[in-house]
Design a protein around this motif. Sequence first.
Motif, short mmCIF file in Angstrom:
data_model
loop_
_atom_site.label_atom_id
_atom_site.label_comp_id
_atom_site.label_asym_id
_atom_site.label_seq_id
_atom_site.Cartn_x
_atom_site.Cartn_y
_atom_site.Cartn_z
N GLU A 9 15.17 13.93 9.26
CA GLU A 9 14.38 14.11 8.05
C GLU A 9 13.90 12.74 7.59
N ALA A 10 12.62 12.65 7.22
CA ALA A 10 12.06 11.38 6.75
C ALA A 10 12.71 10.99 5.43
N HIS A 11 13.34 9.80 5.43
CA HIS A 11 14.04 9.35 4.22
C HIS A 11 14.15 7.83 4.23
N PHE A 12 13.74 7.19 3.14
CA PHE A 12 13.93 5.76 2.93
C PHE A 12 14.94 5.65 1.79
N PRO A 13 16.11 5.06 2.06
CA PRO A 13 17.20 5.08 1.08
C PRO A 13 17.10 4.02 -0.01
N GLY A 14 15.98 3.99 -0.70
CA GLY A 14 15.82 3.03 -1.78
C GLY A 14 14.61 3.38 -2.59
N ARG A 15 14.36 2.57 -3.61
CA ARG A 15 13.17 2.77 -4.43
C ARG A 15 12.19 1.67 -4.08
N ALA A 16 10.94 2.04 -3.92
CA ALA A 16 9.92 1.06 -3.54
C ALA A 16 8.58 1.50 -4.12
N PRO A 17 7.75 0.54 -4.49
CA PRO A 17 6.40 0.91 -4.93
C PRO A 17 5.60 1.43 -3.74
N ILE A 18 4.61 2.24 -4.04
CA ILE A 18 3.70 2.74 -3.02
C ILE A 18 2.57 1.71 -2.88
N ASP A 19 2.42 1.16 -1.69
CA ASP A 19 1.43 0.11 -1.46
C ASP A 19 0.03 0.65 -1.20
N ALA A 20 -0.05 1.82 -0.57
CA ALA A 20 -1.36 2.42 -0.26
C ALA A 20 -1.18 3.92 -0.06
N TYR A 21 -2.28 4.65 -0.25
CA TYR A 21 -2.25 6.09 -0.04
C TYR A 21 -3.62 6.53 0.44
N GLY A 22 -3.67 7.69 1.06
CA GLY A 22 -4.93 8.26 1.53
C GLY A 22 -4.89 8.42 3.04
N ASP A 23 -5.93 9.02 3.58
CA ASP A 23 -6.05 9.25 5.02
C ASP A 23 -4.82 9.97 5.59
N LEU A 73 8.86 12.92 -14.52
CA LEU A 73 8.42 13.29 -13.18
C LEU A 73 6.90 13.30 -13.17
N LEU A 74 6.32 12.45 -12.34
CA LEU A 74 4.88 12.42 -12.14
C LEU A 74 4.57 13.31 -10.95
N ALA A 107 -1.10 9.27 -10.04
CA ALA A 107 0.36 9.35 -10.01
C ALA A 107 0.96 8.13 -9.30
N VAL A 108 0.35 7.70 -8.21
CA VAL A 108 0.83 6.50 -7.49
C VAL A 108 0.75 5.29 -8.40
N ARG A 109 -0.37 5.09 -9.06
CA ARG A 109 -0.54 3.92 -9.93
C ARG A 109 0.46 3.95 -11.09
N THR A 110 0.61 5.11 -11.72
CA THR A 110 1.54 5.24 -12.84
C THR A 110 2.98 5.05 -12.39
N TYR A 111 3.33 5.62 -11.25
CA TYR A 111 4.68 5.46 -10.69
C TYR A 111 5.00 3.98 -10.47
N ASN A 112 4.08 3.25 -9.88
CA ASN A 112 4.31 1.84 -9.60
C ASN A 112 4.55 1.04 -10.89
N VAL A 113 3.77 1.32 -11.93
CA VAL A 113 3.95 0.62 -13.21
C VAL A 113 5.31 0.96 -13.81
N MET A 114 5.65 2.25 -13.86
CA MET A 114 6.91 2.67 -14.47
C MET A 114 8.12 2.18 -13.66
N LEU A 115 7.98 2.14 -12.34
CA LEU A 115 9.05 1.62 -11.48
C LEU A 115 9.26 0.13 -11.76
N ALA A 116 8.18 -0.62 -11.91
CA ALA A 116 8.27 -2.05 -12.22
C ALA A 116 8.93 -2.29 -13.58
N GLU A 117 8.80 -1.33 -14.49
CA GLU A 117 9.43 -1.42 -15.81
C GLU A 117 10.86 -0.89 -15.79
N SER A 118 11.38 -0.56 -14.61
CA SER A 118 12.75 -0.02 -14.44
C SER A 118 12.98 1.26 -15.24
N ARG A 119 11.95 2.09 -15.34
CA ARG A 119 12.06 3.37 -16.03
C ARG A 119 12.69 4.41 -15.12
#
Length: 128
Positions: A9-23, A73-74, A107-119
């Motif tokens: 199963e695809a799983h990354f065991p941590g929290r990380a910002p999303i660098d790119a999306y699409g395609d 939850l976004l 949602a990606v942009r908002t997630y990255n901001v909230m993650l950086a704020e440790s929300r």
Amino acid sequence: MAKGIVIREAHFPGRAPIDAYGDGGFRFADMSHRGSLLCLPSGIHGWSAEEGAALDVELFERVLAEAGDIEVLLVGTGREIRPLPKELKAAFRAAGMTSDPMSTGAAVRTYNVMLAESRAVAAALIVV
């Protein structure tokens, strides 16, 4: 013993910002993933959701299982914003989460901001 490829199963065991999306996928933590994602406190998981599919409680079982660690939850619903069904919003509320549907890009942009704020944020991102 036969040796072969083990599919996990695809799983990354941590929290990380999303660098790119699409395609058809996402990039994060110097990796790429094809398909949809759940970004949860337990890590980033591959998700079976597809654009246009029914958004029901069953599809969000993993999210609800971690609800105690999620305040917001976004929900990235694809290219277009789709409202969440009343039953799904009620399940999120009952679990103590607010939910906010938006396009996947927003949602990606908002997630990255909230993650950086440790929300206490999570994201369910349908691939575009």
